[in-house]
Design a protein around this motif. Structure first.
Motif, PDB file in Angstrom:
ATOM      1  N   TRP A 165       0.402 -40.715  55.405  1.00  0.00           N
ATOM      2  CA  TRP A 165       0.158 -39.564  54.461  1.00  0.00           C
ATOM      3  C   TRP A 165      -0.294 -39.955  53.019  1.00  0.00           C
ATOM      4  O   TRP A 165      -1.027 -39.283  52.770  1.00  0.00           O
ATOM      5  N   GLU A 166       0.140 -41.111  52.692  1.00  0.00           N
ATOM      6  CA  GLU A 166      -0.242 -41.742  51.414  1.00  0.00           C
ATOM      7  C   GLU A 166      -1.811 -41.990  51.583  1.00  0.00           C
ATOM      8  O   GLU A 166      -2.673 -41.645  50.956  1.00  0.00           O
ATOM      9  N   SER A 169      -3.806 -38.744  51.673  1.00  0.00           N
ATOM     10  CA  SER A 169      -3.785 -38.241  50.459  1.00  0.00           C
ATOM     11  C   SER A 169      -4.613 -38.868  49.620  1.00  0.00           C
ATOM     12  O   SER A 169      -5.440 -38.324  48.743  1.00  0.00           O
ATOM     13  N   SER A 170      -4.584 -40.251  49.554  1.00  0.00           N
ATOM     14  CA  SER A 170      -5.416 -40.959  48.424  1.00  0.00           C
ATOM     15  C   SER A 170      -6.800 -40.871  48.901  1.00  0.00           C
ATOM     16  O   SER A 170      -7.728 -40.701  47.933  1.00  0.00           O
ATOM     17  N   SER A 172      -8.218 -38.076  50.456  1.00  0.00           N
ATOM     18  CA  SER A 172      -8.771 -36.681  50.001  1.00  0.00           C
ATOM     19  C   SER A 172      -8.806 -36.751  48.624  1.00  0.00           C
ATOM     20  O   SER A 172      -9.855 -36.172  48.023  1.00  0.00           O
ATOM     21  N   ARG A 173      -7.863 -37.153  47.843  1.00  0.00           N
ATOM     22  CA  ARG A 173      -7.908 -36.978  46.029  1.00  0.00           C
ATOM     23  C   ARG A 173      -9.340 -37.919  45.741  1.00  0.00           C
ATOM     24  O   ARG A 173      -9.836 -37.406  44.900  1.00  0.00           O
TER      25      ARG A 173
END
Length: 187
Positions: A165-166, A169-170, A172-173
């Motif tokens: 998930w990290e 998320s990374s 995507s950001r």
């Protein structure tokens, strides 16, 4: 920017710079894809997400847009075969099985050249699993109008992460920040 002094003429400029998806209902609901936006196409395995990306790439190519197509799922040969199938109106499997005659291939090249006169191009880098900042750099280098990424989950994050998930998320950001800073929309 301050709300009280915001120049409302920017709305008209933003609308003019949006990129239509070429899908009537989607364009009516979204108003198209704007600079700095990121749109996710999510679905189960085998739900034809890649096919839709190829259809979008072809639509934008035909309308004179420059498209960076990052394929972490397929080779450029496979991506181009599907695009050629759209141009030539044949099943791309015919290219794999070599059941398409030589005259059809010659005519195909001429049709692609004719379509590209509007200024459109589709760039498919051979390198896969790029980091988000590499994708943005390529988009800027090739001066593209839009970036399509097939298989975002196979990309490498720009920063060190611990779990799945990290990582997601990374990535995507980083993609969102890249879209905002470059002004190139990403699907």
């Amino acid at each position: 920017d301050f709300y009280s002094t915001f120049g409302r003429a920017k709305y008209a400029a933003a609308t003019r710079s949006s990129i239509d998806f070429g899908i009537g209902m989607v364009d009516r609901v979204t108003g198209g894809l704007m600079a700095g936006e990121i749109a996710y196409l999510i679905g189960r395995l085998g739900s034809h997400k890649t096919t839709l990306l190829q259809i979008l790439a072809f639509h934008w190519f035909k309308t004179g847009k420059r498209v960076l197509f990052i394929s972490n799922e397929s080779t450029s040969l496979n991506v181009f075969a599907y695009l050629d199938g759209m141009v030539g109106k044949f099943n791309p499997l015919m290219l794999r099985t070599q059941s398409l005659d030589a005259s059809a291939l010659n005519g195909l090249s001429e049709r692609v050249k004719e379509i590209s006169k509007k200024g459109g191009e589709i760039i498919v880098p051979s390198q896969r699993s790029l980091r988000p900042m590499d994708v943005i750099s390529l988009g800027q280098h090739y001066n593209v109008d839009v970036i399509l990424i097939d298989g975002v989950y196979l990309m490498r994050p720009d920063e060190k992460t611990q779990g799945t998930w990290e990582k997601v998320s990374s990535i995507s950001r980083s993609l969102k920040q890249g879209a905002l800073s470059s002004g190139i929309p990403i699907v």
